[in-house]
Enzyme design. Structure first.
Site, PDB file in Angstrom:
ATOM      1  N   GLU A   5       0.821  -1.209   0.000  1.00 14.83           N
ATOM      2  CA  GLU A   5       0.000   0.000   0.000  1.00 14.83           C
ATOM      3  C   GLU A   5       0.853   1.256   0.000  1.00 14.83           C
ATOM      4  O   GLU A   5       0.371   2.347  -0.295  1.00 14.83           O
ATOM      5  CB  GLU A   5      -0.973  -0.001   1.190  1.00 14.83           C
ATOM      6  CG  GLU A   5      -0.333   0.014   2.556  1.00 14.83           C
ATOM      7  CD  GLU A   5      -0.160   1.434   3.104  1.00 14.83           C
ATOM      8  OE1 GLU A   5      -0.780   2.360   2.582  1.00 14.83           O
ATOM      9  OE2 GLU A   5       0.619   1.588   4.034  1.00 14.83           O
ATOM     10  N   HIS A  23      -4.173  -2.600   2.084  1.00 14.46           N
ATOM     11  CA  HIS A  23      -3.691  -2.282   3.427  1.00 14.46           C
ATOM     12  C   HIS A  23      -3.532  -3.550   4.265  1.00 14.46           C
ATOM     13  O   HIS A  23      -2.532  -3.720   4.971  1.00 14.46           O
ATOM     14  CB  HIS A  23      -4.653  -1.318   4.127  1.00 14.46           C
ATOM     15  CG  HIS A  23      -4.408   0.120   3.809  1.00 14.46           C
ATOM     16  ND1 HIS A  23      -4.811   0.687   2.624  1.00 14.46           N
ATOM     17  CD2 HIS A  23      -3.807   1.109   4.508  1.00 14.46           C
ATOM     18  CE1 HIS A  23      -4.475   1.964   2.608  1.00 14.46           C
ATOM     19  NE2 HIS A  23      -3.856   2.243   3.736  1.00 14.46           N
TER      20      HIS A  23
END
Length: 338
Positions: A10, A307
């Site tokens: 991410e 994430h």
């Protein structure tokens, strides 16, 4: 020393926060290059500097490259010392994300701690305080520790100025299984605003009421805060179940119609309700650390976010633990820690 390319996965501040937490717990030093390399403004921002400073203070760590804009960070941990701490971001940077950095080390310490954090409590780049209090911390408390958080003052983006107080009673993390959310106990929608025209909050709530037509009329409310806590507005949508509470939020943004923000938030909440997964995307991201540190457990979630996958990768590098993902019927995913 563990070396991490901060532009991988991410590519944001989560890599920095999780690396600091895991370094303090495992005793492994690390070096991050290309800090926040996937962001439009790479390098450390003020809230990331505060988070690393907080980790350094509670863990007696030595740190190189700790300045706003820095693209490389070297962190060498010491011993975590529980106690009373006060950290101020100085901007509307998220107090919750600073807490995320130091919570697990203090949860696993040998004495209680009290932490005061000042800065942003409600901004568009982090879960709001209500998510931390009602969604995330109840999971931590089920695992053994006791953590309570109190919102003393709201801090909206861009002004900040918020304050939260956190009490931590440490304990070993027990592995738990979070497979099903259980029966629905209630729903609520609230528009919280300050320093802005009333009709902005009203239009936001009316759109949410329209899109969530199955919710009872008395589930919706508007709350106005003292003007010195703003300006700002946020829509909070909450679905309470026997085993978990999901909080979805929509933050007011300059130039974005209130109705559009409410429509997006309502769609996210409807998607969660229609699924059968225990954890929404933000909760799944945040519980990776405690579940890995508990050396076991499992939970179900919606489609894994980048994430969450990045959190898994960072945890593996520091602990050597494996995390298995299994797709289930209905788009649900099973996350198993070993």
């Amino acid at each position: 020393m563990i070396t991490i390319d901060g532009s991988e996965g991410e590519g944001g501040g989560q890599i920095v926060r999780n690396a600091c937490a895991l370094s303090l717990i495992t005793g492994e030093p690390f070096r991050i290059t290309n800090v926040r390399g996937n962001r439009s403004k790479p390098g450390l921002m003020r809230q990331h500097v505060t988070a690393v400073e907080a980790a350094s203070v509670i863990g007696n760590a030595e740190c190189q490259g700790l300045s706003v804009g820095s693209s490389e960070l070297i962190f060498s941990p010491g011993r975590v010392v529980p106690g009373e701490y006060h950290f101020a971001v100085g901007t509307a940077g998220s107090t919750g994300l600073v807490l995320q950095t130091i919570l697990m080390p203090l949860v696993l310490a040998d004495a209680p701690s009290r932490v005061v954090l000042e800065g942003g409590t409600h901004n568009m780049l982090a879960p709001p305080f209500e998510f931390i209090e009602r969604t995330f911390l109840p999971i931590i408390n089920r695992m053994g520790p006791m953590v309570s958080a109190k919102l003393i003052r709201h801090g909206f983006y861009p002004r900040g100025g918020g304050r939260i107080e956190v009490e931590i009673t440490p304990a070993a993390l027990n592995s738990i299984d979070c497979m099903d959310r259980g029966e629905q106990l209630g729903v609520a929608g609230q528009a919280v605003f300050t320093g802005l025209p009333f009709d902005i909050a009203e239009r936001m709530l009316n759109r949410a009421r329209l899109d969530l037509a199955s919710w009872p009329e008395d589930a919706f409310a508007i709350r106005e805060l003292p003007v010195d806590q703003g300006p700002g507005v946020i829509l909070l949508l909450e679905a309470r179940y026997a085993n978990v509470t999901e909080v979805v939020s929509g933050f007011g943004q300059l130039g974005v119609p209130a109705e559009r923000l409410a429509k997006t938030s309502a769609a996210r909440m409807k998607g969660y309700i229609e699924s059968t997964a225990f954890a929404g995307p933000y909760l799944a991201d945040q519980v990776i650390l405690p579940f890995v540190l508990a050396s076991g457990g499992a939970f179900t979630t919606v489609k894994p976010s980048q994430h969450m996958l990045t959190a898994i990768d960072i945890a593996r590098r520091f602990t050597g633990k494996t995390v298995r993902l299994e797709r289930q019927d209905g788009g649900r995913h099973l996350v198993i820690m070993r």
